[in-house]
Design an enzyme around this catalytic site. Structure first.
Site, PDB file in Angstrom:
ATOM      1  N   LYS A   1       6.471  -1.627   1.923  1.00 34.59           N
ATOM      2  CA  LYS A   1       5.302  -1.024   2.574  1.00 34.59           C
ATOM      3  C   LYS A   1       4.154  -2.010   2.381  1.00 34.59           C
ATOM      4  O   LYS A   1       3.348  -1.888   1.467  1.00 34.59           O
ATOM      5  CB  LYS A   1       5.007   0.351   1.968  1.00 34.59           C
ATOM      6  CG  LYS A   1       4.134   1.213   2.859  1.00 34.59           C
ATOM      7  CD  LYS A   1       4.255   2.679   2.516  1.00 34.59           C
ATOM      8  CE  LYS A   1       3.253   3.556   3.217  1.00 34.59           C
ATOM      9  NZ  LYS A   1       3.290   3.525   4.676  1.00 34.59           N
TER      10      LYS A   1
ATOM     11  N   TYR B   1       0.827  -1.204   0.000  1.00 33.94           N
ATOM     12  CA  TYR B   1       0.000   0.000   0.000  1.00 33.94           C
ATOM     13  C   TYR B   1       0.858   1.250   0.000  1.00 33.94           C
ATOM     14  O   TYR B   1       2.074   1.195   0.221  1.00 33.94           O
ATOM     15  CB  TYR B   1      -0.961   0.017   1.197  1.00 33.94           C
ATOM     16  CG  TYR B   1      -0.343   0.445   2.511  1.00 33.94           C
ATOM     17  CD1 TYR B   1       0.456  -0.427   3.246  1.00 33.94           C
ATOM     18  CD2 TYR B   1      -0.549   1.727   3.018  1.00 33.94           C
ATOM     19  CE1 TYR B   1       1.017  -0.029   4.452  1.00 33.94           C
ATOM     20  CE2 TYR B   1       0.016   2.129   4.225  1.00 33.94           C
ATOM     21  CZ  TYR B   1       0.791   1.242   4.937  1.00 33.94           C
ATOM     22  OH  TYR B   1       1.366   1.643   6.124  1.00 33.94           O
TER      23      TYR B   1
ATOM     24  N   GLU C   1      12.735   3.194  13.516  1.00 35.04           N
ATOM     25  CA  GLU C   1      11.717   4.160  13.092  1.00 35.04           C
ATOM     26  C   GLU C   1      10.534   4.018  14.028  1.00 35.04           C
ATOM     27  O   GLU C   1      10.607   3.287  15.016  1.00 35.04           O
ATOM     28  CB  GLU C   1      11.309   3.901  11.644  1.00 35.04           C
ATOM     29  CG  GLU C   1      10.710   2.524  11.420  1.00 35.04           C
ATOM     30  CD  GLU C   1      10.196   2.299  10.004  1.00 35.04           C
ATOM     31  OE1 GLU C   1       9.906   3.277   9.293  1.00 35.04           O
ATOM     32  OE2 GLU C   1      10.059   1.127   9.617  1.00 35.04           O
TER      33      GLU C   1
ATOM     34  N   ARG D   1       7.479   3.757  -5.238  1.00 32.78           N
ATOM     35  CA  ARG D   1       7.677   2.911  -4.055  1.00 32.78           C
ATOM     36  C   ARG D   1       6.661   1.767  -4.023  1.00 32.78           C
ATOM     37  O   ARG D   1       6.985   0.649  -3.620  1.00 32.78           O
ATOM     38  CB  ARG D   1       7.597   3.753  -2.771  1.00 32.78           C
ATOM     39  CG  ARG D   1       7.978   2.953  -1.532  1.00 32.78           C
ATOM     40  CD  ARG D   1       8.095   3.798  -0.286  1.00 32.78           C
ATOM     41  NE  ARG D   1       6.819   4.415   0.062  1.00 32.78           N
ATOM     42  CZ  ARG D   1       6.646   5.241   1.085  1.00 32.78           C
ATOM     43  NH1 ARG D   1       7.676   5.579   1.848  1.00 32.78           N
ATOM     44  NH2 ARG D   1       5.460   5.769   1.335  1.00 32.78           N
TER      45      ARG D   1
HETATM   46  N1  PDD Z   1       3.032   5.785   7.164  1.00 29.27           N
HETATM   47  N2  PDD Z   1       7.659   4.326   8.526  1.00 29.27           N
HETATM   48  C1  PDD Z   1       6.521   3.611   8.534  1.00 29.27           C
HETATM   49  C2  PDD Z   1       6.537   2.275   9.193  1.00 29.27           C
HETATM   50  C3  PDD Z   1       5.362   4.122   7.919  1.00 29.27           C
HETATM   51  O1  PDD Z   1       4.238   3.405   7.898  1.00 29.27           O
HETATM   52  C4  PDD Z   1       5.417   5.399   7.320  1.00 29.27           C
HETATM   53  C5  PDD Z   1       4.242   5.992   6.612  1.00 29.27           C
HETATM   54  C6  PDD Z   1       6.623   6.116   7.332  1.00 29.27           C
HETATM   55  C7  PDD Z   1       6.746   7.456   6.680  1.00 29.27           C
HETATM   56  O2  PDD Z   1       6.742   7.338   5.265  1.00 29.27           O
HETATM   57  P1  PDD Z   1       6.227   8.512   4.312  1.00 29.27           P
HETATM   58  O3  PDD Z   1       7.004   9.711   4.659  1.00 29.27           O
HETATM   59  O4  PDD Z   1       6.497   8.002   2.959  1.00 29.27           O
HETATM   60  O5  PDD Z   1       4.751   8.706   4.589  1.00 29.27           O
HETATM   61  C8  PDD Z   1       7.720   5.537   7.938  1.00 29.27           C
HETATM   62  C9  PDD Z   1       1.894   6.167   6.366  1.00 29.27           C
HETATM   63  C10 PDD Z   1       1.597   7.619   6.427  1.00 29.27           C
HETATM   64  C11 PDD Z   1       0.758   5.282   6.720  1.00 29.27           C
HETATM   65  O6  PDD Z   1       1.007   4.252   7.309  1.00 29.27           O
HETATM   66  O7  PDD Z   1      -0.375   5.587   6.368  1.00 29.27           O
END
Ligand code: PDD
Length: 307
Positions: A167, A48, A200, A67
């Site tokens: 992701k 996703y 993270e 991505r």
């Molecule tokens: N979350 N790390 C994890 C585990 C995440 O799920 C996310 C993003 C990020 C930050 O990634 P980005 O800057 O590309 O949004 C880091 C999204 C917002 C979500 O889970 O909906």
């Protein structure tokens, strides 16, 4: 008889306000369904992306779609629609959402519907879903006062398990960490990796500021390569701030001046406490504020230029 499992009049707000595109067909959030035999539901077998709009236009769709495809490739999962088709579906889906305000968009691609069993060959066509709903701005106090995090007892997936760089819809590692944050009344949970280093958070990346330098754990720590994380290297350079990768540990926290987290929906959020430890001065810091301002300027400029 209502054939839908979600009863429209009692659907929670987030569902009632959502518009959903299932394999190209747009419906209201309370009518959108996929089969219980979808392997996304059965096994979390899918990937996703979460995007948001600025000026009602998706921000950095190309990076998110790249991505998405990279994540899918790691699962040997096909993403049949072209990028142009996916962008057109994003637009179609968000058009129906509340006509004012920004929109949050989630794209999901799953293995599709198939008999029970892990062999991907039992699923013929991937399922492609887009959920669009109003973007919820964080309460003002989040930026004004900063937030508190906890360090979760659950560790981030080992990269040779479900690699955090994917992701994936298989989010139990993140869910378990966030449950710990919720129980502790915290905003987010920091996950350590298998070596005990900071990796993270459950839904965001992590940065610290030490002696004027902005540091974030390296990809090798086992984490998602956040779109916002990558953007901060760029906007940091624009404002003359060094943003670098560095291995970080919990024992470094007493020496940091600032700590903040980043994600697409949260942008840059200042952290003033981790567990019972105060970070820096205990107030949101100037570096996080500067990077947030610059990120928003970039988002505004890019989404206006999309005209
Ligand atoms: N979350 N790390 C994890 C585990 C995440 O799920 C996310 C993003 C990020 C930050 O990634 P980005 O800057 O590309 O949004 C880091 C999204 C917002 C979500 O889970 O909906």
């Amino acid at each position: 008889m209502n054939p839908n499992p979600v009863d429209a009049p009692t659907a929670p707000a987030g569902i009632a306000e959502a518009t959903v595109n299932v394999n190209g067909v747009v419906t209201s959030g309370d009518r959108a369904v996929v089969s219980v035999f979808d392997h996304g539901f059965l096994y979390g077998d899918g990937v996703y992306e979460t995007l948001r709009t600025y000026n009602r236009r998706p921000f950095l769709p190309d990076r998110h779609l790249a991505r998405l495809r990279a994540s899918a490739a790691r699962l040997s999962l096909e993403v049949p629609p072209s990028d142009a088709e996916l962008e057109s579906r994003l637009r179609d889906t968000m058009r129906a959402v509340h006509p004012q305000g920004e929109v949050m968009l989630r794209i999901l691609v799953t293995r599709g519907v198939g008999d029970l069993g892990y062999d991907p060959a039992v699923c013929r066509t991937p399922t492609v879903v887009i959920i669009a709903r109003p973007h919820r701005e964080s309460p003002e106090r989040v930026q004004r006062d900063g937030v508190r995090l906890v360090v979760a007892s659950v560790v981030r997936n080992h990269p040779r398990s479900v690699d955090p760089v994917i992701k994936s819809n298989n989010l139990l590692n993140n869910v378990l960490a966030m449950q710990e944050a919720v129980r502790a009344g915290a905003y987010e949970a920091i996950l350590l990796n298998h070596r005990g280093e900071l990796a993270e958070c459950s839904q965001s990346n992590l940065f610290v500021v030490r002696d004027g330098v902005v540091l974030t754990p390296p990809l090798d720590a086992g984490l998602l390569e956040g779109v916002t994380r990558n953007l901060l290297f760029e906007v940091g350079a624009e404002v003359g701030l060094a943003v670098r990768e560095a291995v970080l540990r919990e024992s470094d926290l007493p020496d940091v001046d600032e700590l903040f987290i980043t994600s697409t929906t949260r942008e840059v959020v200042p952290v003033v406490e981790v567990g019972s430890r105060t970070i820096g001065s205990g107030s949101p810091g100037p570096v996080a504020r500067r990077l947030l301002r610059r990120l928003r300027e970039r988002a505004d400029r890019l989404t206006r230029a999309a005209d």
